[in-house]
Design a protein around this motif. Sequence first.
Motif, PDB file in Angstrom:
ATOM      1  N   THR A 307       0.656  -1.552  -0.078  1.00  0.00           N
ATOM      2  CA  THR A 307       0.040   0.300   0.301  1.00  0.00           C
ATOM      3  C   THR A 307       0.986   1.319   0.131  1.00  0.00           C
ATOM      4  O   THR A 307       1.043   1.960  -1.009  1.00  0.00           O
ATOM      5  CB  THR A 307      -1.035   0.044   1.141  1.00  0.00           C
ATOM      6  N   ILE A 308       2.051   1.037   0.641  1.00  0.00           N
ATOM      7  CA  ILE A 308       3.292   2.358   1.091  1.00  0.00           C
ATOM      8  C   ILE A 308       3.426   2.803  -1.063  1.00  0.00           C
ATOM      9  O   ILE A 308       3.357   3.194  -1.081  1.00  0.00           O
ATOM     10  CB  ILE A 308       4.203   2.234   2.073  1.00  0.00           C
ATOM     11  N   TYR A 309       3.749   1.365  -1.194  1.00  0.00           N
ATOM     12  CA  TYR A 309       3.804   1.647  -2.354  1.00  0.00           C
ATOM     13  C   TYR A 309       3.625   2.187  -3.555  1.00  0.00           C
ATOM     14  O   TYR A 309       3.797   3.393  -4.388  1.00  0.00           O
ATOM     15  CB  TYR A 309       4.200  -0.472  -3.276  1.00  0.00           C
ATOM     16  N   LYS A 324      10.462  14.015   2.481  1.00  0.00           N
ATOM     17  CA  LYS A 324      11.016  12.473   3.870  1.00  0.00           C
ATOM     18  C   LYS A 324      11.407  14.423   5.435  1.00  0.00           C
ATOM     19  O   LYS A 324      10.891  13.803   6.245  1.00  0.00           O
ATOM     20  CB  LYS A 324      12.669  12.463   3.457  1.00  0.00           C
ATOM     21  N   GLU A 325      11.837  15.448   4.750  1.00  0.00           N
ATOM     22  CA  GLU A 325      12.044  16.403   5.206  1.00  0.00           C
ATOM     23  C   GLU A 325      10.249  16.797   6.178  1.00  0.00           C
ATOM     24  O   GLU A 325      10.597  17.806   7.110  1.00  0.00           O
ATOM     25  CB  GLU A 325      12.931  17.313   4.881  1.00  0.00           C
ATOM     26  N   SER A 331       6.544   8.375  10.001  1.00  0.00           N
ATOM     27  CA  SER A 331       6.509   8.082   8.021  1.00  0.00           C
ATOM     28  C   SER A 331       7.744   8.145   7.392  1.00  0.00           C
ATOM     29  O   SER A 331       8.202   7.695   6.113  1.00  0.00           O
ATOM     30  CB  SER A 331       5.558   9.670   8.018  1.00  0.00           C
ATOM     31  N   ARG A 332       8.868   9.024   7.576  1.00  0.00           N
ATOM     32  CA  ARG A 332      10.371   8.851   7.052  1.00  0.00           C
ATOM     33  C   ARG A 332      10.818   7.700   6.947  1.00  0.00           C
ATOM     34  O   ARG A 332      11.466   7.522   5.717  1.00  0.00           O
ATOM     35  CB  ARG A 332      11.616  10.075   7.662  1.00  0.00           C
ATOM     36  N   GLU A 336      11.921   6.191   3.483  1.00  0.00           N
ATOM     37  CA  GLU A 336      13.655   5.178   3.079  1.00  0.00           C
ATOM     38  C   GLU A 336      13.413   4.032   2.981  1.00  0.00           C
ATOM     39  O   GLU A 336      13.910   3.317   2.303  1.00  0.00           O
ATOM     40  CB  GLU A 336      13.974   5.618   4.786  1.00  0.00           C
ATOM     41  N   GLU A 337      12.334   3.188   3.144  1.00  0.00           N
ATOM     42  CA  GLU A 337      12.138   2.013   3.270  1.00  0.00           C
ATOM     43  C   GLU A 337      11.567   1.571   2.291  1.00  0.00           C
ATOM     44  O   GLU A 337      11.839   0.383   1.468  1.00  0.00           O
ATOM     45  CB  GLU A 337      10.685   1.146   4.446  1.00  0.00           C
ATOM     46  N   PHE A 338      10.730   2.190   1.471  1.00  0.00           N
ATOM     47  CA  PHE A 338      10.394   2.445   0.013  1.00  0.00           C
ATOM     48  C   PHE A 338      11.045   1.704  -0.600  1.00  0.00           C
ATOM     49  O   PHE A 338      11.199   1.805  -1.306  1.00  0.00           O
ATOM     50  CB  PHE A 338       8.858   3.137   0.234  1.00  0.00           C
TER      51      PHE A 338
END
Length: 399
Positions: A307-309, A324-325, A331-332, A336-338
């Motif tokens: 879902t994140i993808y 990211k900032e 969420s960051r 990063e994992e994505f």
Amino acid sequence: MEEVTLELSSLLFSPLINKAKEVAARFNFPLYLVGGPLRDILLKREVKDIDLVIDGDIFLFAKELAKSLNGKVVFYPQFLTAKIEGEGMVIDLARTRSEIYERPAQLPKVSPARIEDDLRRRDFTINAIAYDLRKREFFDPFNGKEDLKRGMIRVLHPRSFIDDPTRILRGIRFAKRFGFRMEKDTRRWLEEAIKSSYLSLLSGERFLQELRLVMKEKNWLAMIKEINRLGIFKAYFGKNLPRRIVKSLSRIRKGRDVNPDSSLFYLLASFPTAKLPLNREEKREIISFQKIPLLKKRLARIKRPSTIYQLLKDLSTSALGLIKELVSKESRKKIEEFLKRSKEVKTILTGKELKKLGIKPEVKYGEFLTKILYQRLDGKIKTKEEELGYLRKLLKRYG
């Protein structure tokens, strides 16, 4: 300023300058080092490019100099300028010229003139200094060296910001870059030009180019804040940059992975950009930044990798570096994992293999492979056999 003569002399006797002097002497053309490079030498700053001006046939001089340096030359006849590029060098060349602005904010008409007129047409006194390379002497009719000592930004005449409103942004850029202050009348004329909406007459191309230059500066955030404070965005776009965006830009300023272009597109997401010459990718990036509030909410809620993808897959890496900032720590980590998993996790099956398996061409291979990828991302599939098993299920379901 006298102590900087050593740095100036090291440039004056460089092979490049010696070649330029040889060619100028051959045709008996006066030759000058001018503009930003000379200013930066006097300020003991790094000089990347060279600006040379000759009082003579620019096309003949540029062609001969390029030949002697084994460089390539590009001419801009409309402006009586040329550029020579070669290995490790860029030289900007121009004919000494005067300018006439027929209308405010329009590009000027230029004509050959003497060095005095060439310096008189420039933006600020600190950029209106010349060094005669053949006579080895300064020509400084507007006391630019004195303004450099005093840390002063001063225009050459009251109509300067009306003739060319890009000088408004340039003046702010120089003031913040060097830590200089604006001379009293210069500040007044600048503010009057902003209030009189001369900025709105600028083409989108010229305004965007000035913003791009700002975003490349080390001190870009202070420049953007000053541009906003003075009402420049309002004069051009019809409104100021919202406070929350200014706050967000302060957070971005601290980010290590943020591309300057992405910071610019994030800023532009607050404005109507129809006038600006943006390409398709840049427009897409701006649209994605307009959706940040919604993206932040959704990203905070979802946990499943697939879902994140789906949420992040259409965003560029540079856009994600900025986003990211602006999101929470949790969420960051998801972003990063994505970024990591989208590089590492791929389907073993390909479209060619689906064709070999006898799957009909009208079946959308991309859809099946994407569904298999989601299963892999969620850890439900790990081997090629499992991919094939899931593919058979899909074929039954959609067959």
